[in-house]
Design a protein around this motif. Structure first.
Motif, mmCIF file in Angstrom:
data_model
loop_
_atom_site.group_PDB
_atom_site.id
_atom_site.type_symbol
_atom_site.label_atom_id
_atom_site.label_comp_id
_atom_site.label_asym_id
_atom_site.label_seq_id
_atom_site.Cartn_x
_atom_site.Cartn_y
_atom_site.Cartn_z
ATOM 1 N N LEU A 21 0.970 -1.295 -0.099
ATOM 2 C CA LEU A 21 -0.194 -0.211 0.059
ATOM 3 C C LEU A 21 0.856 1.177 0.035
ATOM 4 C CD1 LEU A 21 -3.220 0.507 1.809
ATOM 5 C CD2 LEU A 21 -1.698 2.339 1.671
ATOM 6 N N VAL A 22 0.872 1.713 -1.107
ATOM 7 C CA VAL A 22 1.880 2.864 -1.289
ATOM 8 C C VAL A 22 1.022 4.383 -1.051
ATOM 9 C CG1 VAL A 22 3.167 4.363 -3.073
ATOM 10 C CG2 VAL A 22 2.863 1.698 -3.190
ATOM 11 N N GLY A 23 1.689 5.103 -0.081
ATOM 12 C CA GLY A 23 0.807 6.159 0.566
ATOM 13 C C GLY A 23 0.298 6.031 1.692
ATOM 14 N N ALA A 24 0.698 5.030 2.243
ATOM 15 C CA ALA A 24 0.321 4.548 3.669
ATOM 16 C C ALA A 24 0.352 5.563 4.743
ATOM 17 C CB ALA A 24 0.881 3.226 4.397
ATOM 18 N N SER A 25 -0.483 6.003 5.547
ATOM 19 C CA SER A 25 -0.461 7.024 6.552
ATOM 20 C C SER A 25 -0.503 6.527 7.828
ATOM 21 C CB SER A 25 -1.708 7.981 6.603
ATOM 22 O OG SER A 25 -1.849 9.034 7.330
ATOM 23 N N ASP A 26 0.115 7.046 8.767
ATOM 24 C CA ASP A 26 0.149 6.673 10.333
ATOM 25 C C ASP A 26 -1.190 7.170 11.063
ATOM 26 O OD1 ASP A 26 1.292 9.074 10.368
ATOM 27 O OD2 ASP A 26 2.828 8.709 11.499
ATOM 28 N N LYS A 27 -1.712 8.070 10.254
ATOM 29 C CA LYS A 27 -2.849 8.948 10.877
ATOM 30 C C LYS A 27 -4.379 8.241 10.642
ATOM 31 C CE LYS A 27 -0.838 13.514 9.953
ATOM 32 N NZ LYS A 27 0.418 13.011 9.430
ATOM 33 N N PRO A 28 -4.876 7.733 11.926
ATOM 34 C CA PRO A 28 -6.113 6.777 11.665
ATOM 35 C C PRO A 28 -7.103 7.492 11.041
ATOM 36 C CG PRO A 28 -5.132 6.943 14.020
ATOM 37 C CD PRO A 28 -4.634 7.863 13.296
ATOM 38 N N ASN A 29 -7.273 8.793 10.792
ATOM 39 C CA ASN A 29 -8.508 9.424 10.152
ATOM 40 C C ASN A 29 -8.105 9.361 8.633
ATOM 41 O OD1 ASN A 29 -6.471 11.244 10.454
ATOM 42 N ND2 ASN A 29 -7.858 13.123 10.533
ATOM 43 N N ARG A 30 -6.859 9.167 8.115
ATOM 44 C CA ARG A 30 -6.558 9.168 6.609
ATOM 45 C C ARG A 30 -7.323 7.890 5.968
ATOM 46 N NH1 ARG A 30 -4.827 13.594 4.350
ATOM 47 N NH2 ARG A 30 -4.109 12.285 2.928
ATOM 48 N N PRO A 31 -7.685 7.993 4.781
ATOM 49 C CA PRO A 31 -8.484 7.003 3.967
ATOM 50 C C PRO A 31 -7.241 5.751 3.756
ATOM 51 C CG PRO A 31 -8.901 8.959 3.082
ATOM 52 C CD PRO A 31 -8.077 9.307 4.235
ATOM 53 N N SER A 32 -6.096 5.968 3.454
ATOM 54 C CA SER A 32 -5.157 4.890 3.101
ATOM 55 C C SER A 32 -4.942 3.972 4.843
ATOM 56 C CB SER A 32 -3.924 5.449 2.935
ATOM 57 O OG SER A 32 -3.118 6.262 3.977
ATOM 58 N N HIS A 33 -5.041 4.747 5.885
ATOM 59 C CA HIS A 33 -4.949 4.059 7.160
ATOM 60 C C HIS A 33 -6.248 3.197 7.231
ATOM 61 C CE1 HIS A 33 -4.729 3.355 11.379
ATOM 62 N NE2 HIS A 33 -3.548 3.746 11.437
ATOM 63 N N GLU A 34 -7.462 3.849 6.999
ATOM 64 C CA GLU A 34 -8.519 3.104 7.052
ATOM 65 C C GLU A 34 -8.878 1.730 6.065
ATOM 66 O OE1 GLU A 34 -12.145 5.529 6.614
ATOM 67 O OE2 GLU A 34 -11.119 7.186 8.160
ATOM 68 N N VAL A 35 -8.465 1.906 4.990
ATOM 69 C CA VAL A 35 -8.391 0.980 3.902
ATOM 70 C C VAL A 35 -7.373 -0.053 4.319
ATOM 71 C CG1 VAL A 35 -8.163 0.438 1.710
ATOM 72 C CG2 VAL A 35 -9.426 2.444 2.097
ATOM 73 N N MET A 36 -6.077 0.058 4.800
ATOM 74 C CA MET A 36 -5.216 -0.861 5.114
ATOM 75 C C MET A 36 -5.653 -1.653 6.496
ATOM 76 S SD MET A 36 -1.189 -0.363 6.569
ATOM 77 C CE MET A 36 -0.550 -1.339 7.115
ATOM 78 N N ALA A 37 -6.385 -1.138 7.503
ATOM 79 C CA ALA A 37 -7.000 -1.658 8.706
ATOM 80 C C ALA A 37 -7.934 -2.696 8.149
ATOM 81 C CB ALA A 37 -7.410 -0.772 9.447
ATOM 82 N N TYR A 38 -8.784 -1.963 7.281
ATOM 83 C CA TYR A 38 -9.876 -2.906 6.738
ATOM 84 C C TYR A 38 -9.467 -4.322 5.989
ATOM 85 C CZ TYR A 38 -13.981 -4.426 3.848
ATOM 86 O OH TYR A 38 -14.865 -5.286 3.345
ATOM 87 N N LEU A 39 -8.576 -4.052 5.295
ATOM 88 C CA LEU A 39 -7.962 -5.107 4.403
ATOM 89 C C LEU A 39 -7.349 -6.198 5.163
ATOM 90 C CD1 LEU A 39 -6.592 -3.372 1.222
ATOM 91 C CD2 LEU A 39 -8.750 -4.629 1.254
#
Length: 143
Positions: A21-39
Motif C-alpha cells: 500500500l503506497v502512500g500509507a499513513s500513520d494517521k487513523p483518520n486518513r483513508p489509506s490507514h482506514e483501508v489498510m486496517a479494513y483489508l
C-alpha cells in the motif's frame, strides 16, 4: 483502459493475498490507514510503503520506503497518491512483476495504466477495495 468488469475485479480481490500500500499513513483518520486496517481485517497482508515513515511500524507491519525495498512478493500495489505522482510508481510495480496495480478512488493515470498493461499488469483505477469487497460479496479470507 483500466479494468471495470465486476467479475474480473472479484477474481483479483479473491486471488490477491499480499498488498503493497503506497502512500500509507500513520494517521487513523486518513483513508489509506482506514483501508489498510479494513483489508487486514479481511485477511489480506498489507505492507505499508511510505518513504517518510520507512522503518517504523504501522498496524503491525514494517513500513518500507518503496515497492522495490519490500522483501516479500506482492500480489498487488495499491496507490494512495495524487494521479500525477503515480506514473513512476506504476512503472516500478510493473518492472517488479507485481501482477495488479490498483489506483484508489479519484486516482487516474491512463498513460501509466497503458504502459503497465503492456508489461502484463492488470490495472484497476478510481476504485476502492474497501467498497468493492462488500459490493461484490467477497467473503473474508481464511487465516
Amino acid at each position: 483502459m483500466s479494468i471495470q468488469d465486476p467479475e474480473v475485479i472479484r477474481e483479483i480481490l479473491t486471488r490477491v493475498k499480499t498488498i503493497g500500500l503506497v502512500g500509507a499513513s500513520d494517521k487513523p483518520n486518513r483513508p489509506s490507514h482506514e483501508v489498510m486496517a479494513y483489508l487486514q481485517g479481511r485477511g489480506y497482508r498489507v505492507i505499508p510503503v511510505n518513504p517518510k515513515l520507512a522503518g517504523s511500524t504501522l498496524l503491525g507491519e514494517t513500513v518500507y520506503p518503496s515497492l522495490k525495498s519490500v522483501p516479500d512478493a506482492l500480489d498487488m500495489a495499491e496507490l494512495f497518491l495524487a494521479s500525477e505522482r503515480t506514473g513512476p510508481v506504476m512503472a516500478e510495480a510493473a518492472s517488479l512483476g507485481i501482477p495488479v496495480i490498483w489506483l484508489q478512488i479519484g486516482v487516474v493515470n491512463e498513460e501509466g495504466a497503458a504502459a503497465a498493461e503492456a508489461s502484463g499488469c492488470q490495472v484497476v483505477m478510481d476504485r476502492c477495495p474497501k467498497q468493492e469487497i462488500p459490493r461484490l460479496g467477497i467473503p473474508p479470507m481464511a487465516r
